[in-house]
Design an enzyme around this catalytic site. Structure first.
Site, mmCIF file in Angstrom:
data_model
loop_
_atom_site.group_PDB
_atom_site.id
_atom_site.type_symbol
_atom_site.label_atom_id
_atom_site.label_comp_id
_atom_site.label_asym_id
_atom_site.label_seq_id
_atom_site.Cartn_x
_atom_site.Cartn_y
_atom_site.Cartn_z
ATOM 1 N N GLU A 131 0.836 -1.205 0.000
ATOM 2 C CA GLU A 131 0.000 0.000 0.000
ATOM 3 C C GLU A 131 0.869 1.252 0.000
ATOM 4 O O GLU A 131 1.841 1.342 0.740
ATOM 5 C CB GLU A 131 -0.916 -0.013 1.227
ATOM 6 C CG GLU A 131 -1.985 1.051 1.196
ATOM 7 C CD GLU A 131 -3.038 0.842 2.281
ATOM 8 O OE1 GLU A 131 -3.861 1.756 2.463
ATOM 9 O OE2 GLU A 131 -3.034 -0.220 2.947
ATOM 10 N N GLU A 135 -3.491 10.419 2.190
ATOM 11 C CA GLU A 135 -4.747 10.547 2.914
ATOM 12 C C GLU A 135 -4.940 12.000 3.339
ATOM 13 O O GLU A 135 -4.123 12.552 4.090
ATOM 14 C CB GLU A 135 -4.756 9.628 4.133
ATOM 15 C CG GLU A 135 -4.759 8.151 3.742
ATOM 16 C CD GLU A 135 -4.700 7.228 4.943
ATOM 17 O OE1 GLU A 135 -5.517 6.288 4.997
ATOM 18 O OE2 GLU A 135 -3.839 7.444 5.817
#
Length: 235
Positions: A131, A135
């Site tokens: 990943e 964000e």
């Protein structure tokens, strides 16, 4: 005598110029983009949601609620992801194509809904193994979190306070995931980079808005996250 002086001056100039080039290289002031061999860009301006390229998450438990297909609203030139503070529902789109290395950029205006975030990221299961995240906190005085997960844990993480309100205008968020480095840029400005090879498996490119369990929901969500454009190209 004049020729000797000219020759000496020329040699000194060449030596000085070579030293300047060496210093610039060491400080990494040259643009690395010129040395990266990317494929041509795929650009999606979302005049419609191309089902050959994108899929909408139908129903998936994440954080305090679910990612639901009904929260994703395709429009003429944008994709909206709506949030519901009562049910903690959000939404997500993701590419059908998988990527290991490449350059990925999205033009996003986030929802205004404190307690939620908008993610622009690459992901492959299982959780915490493959990943690369951007964000954005869905609030006016906001920040962004850059994270790389590898082998079941956080490999790299950095928080950056945004100098603008991400809920008011579109801004460009970019990830360059390369064999020897991962870079994060906002509006074309390099914000964070980490040396090393963190990518060990092809991942899907995803964009979502949702309510994490580690944030408290602070009120309604009067506006949606809006995606104006996404571009990506493989390395």
């Amino acid at each position: 005598m004049k020729k000797k002086l000219l020759l000496s001056s020329l040699l000194l100039f060449i030596a000085a110029f070579s030293l300047v080039l060496l210093l610039l290289k060491e400080k990494n002031l040259f643009s690395e983009k010129e040395t990266v061999d990317f494929t041509p860009s795929t650009v999606d301006t979302f005049q419609s949601l191309d089902n050959k390229k994108w899929e909408v998450r139908e129903q998936f438990k994440l954080g305090r609620g679910y990612l639901l297909a009904q929260q994703v609203q395709p429009g003429s030139g944008t994709i909206k992801i709506e949030l519901n503070n009562q049910t903690a529902a959000g939404g997500e789109i993701r590419t059908k194509e998988f990527f290991q290395y490449g350059q990925f950029e999205a033009s996003i205006k986030t929802a205004h809904s404190p307690g939620s975030i908008t993610g622009f990221f690459l992901y492959a299961p299982p959780d915490l193994y493959h990943e690369v995240d951007i964000e954005i906190f869905n609030e006016r005085k906001s920040k962004v979190l850059f994270t790389i997960y590898e082998n079941g844990k956080v490999a790299k993480q950095q928080e950056y306070p945004l100098p603008f309100d991400p809920t008011q205008e579109f801004h460009d968020y970019r990830m360059d995931v390369l064999p020897e480095e991962t870079r994060f840029l906002i509006d074309g400005e390099l914000i964070q980079s980490w040396k090393g090879n963190f990518s060990s498996q092809p991942m899907q490119l995803m964009i979502n808005s949702w309510y994490p369990s580690w944030l408290e929901i602070e009120g309604p969500a009067p506006s949606a996250t809006v995606i104006d454009k996404v571009s990506y190209r493989k390395y």
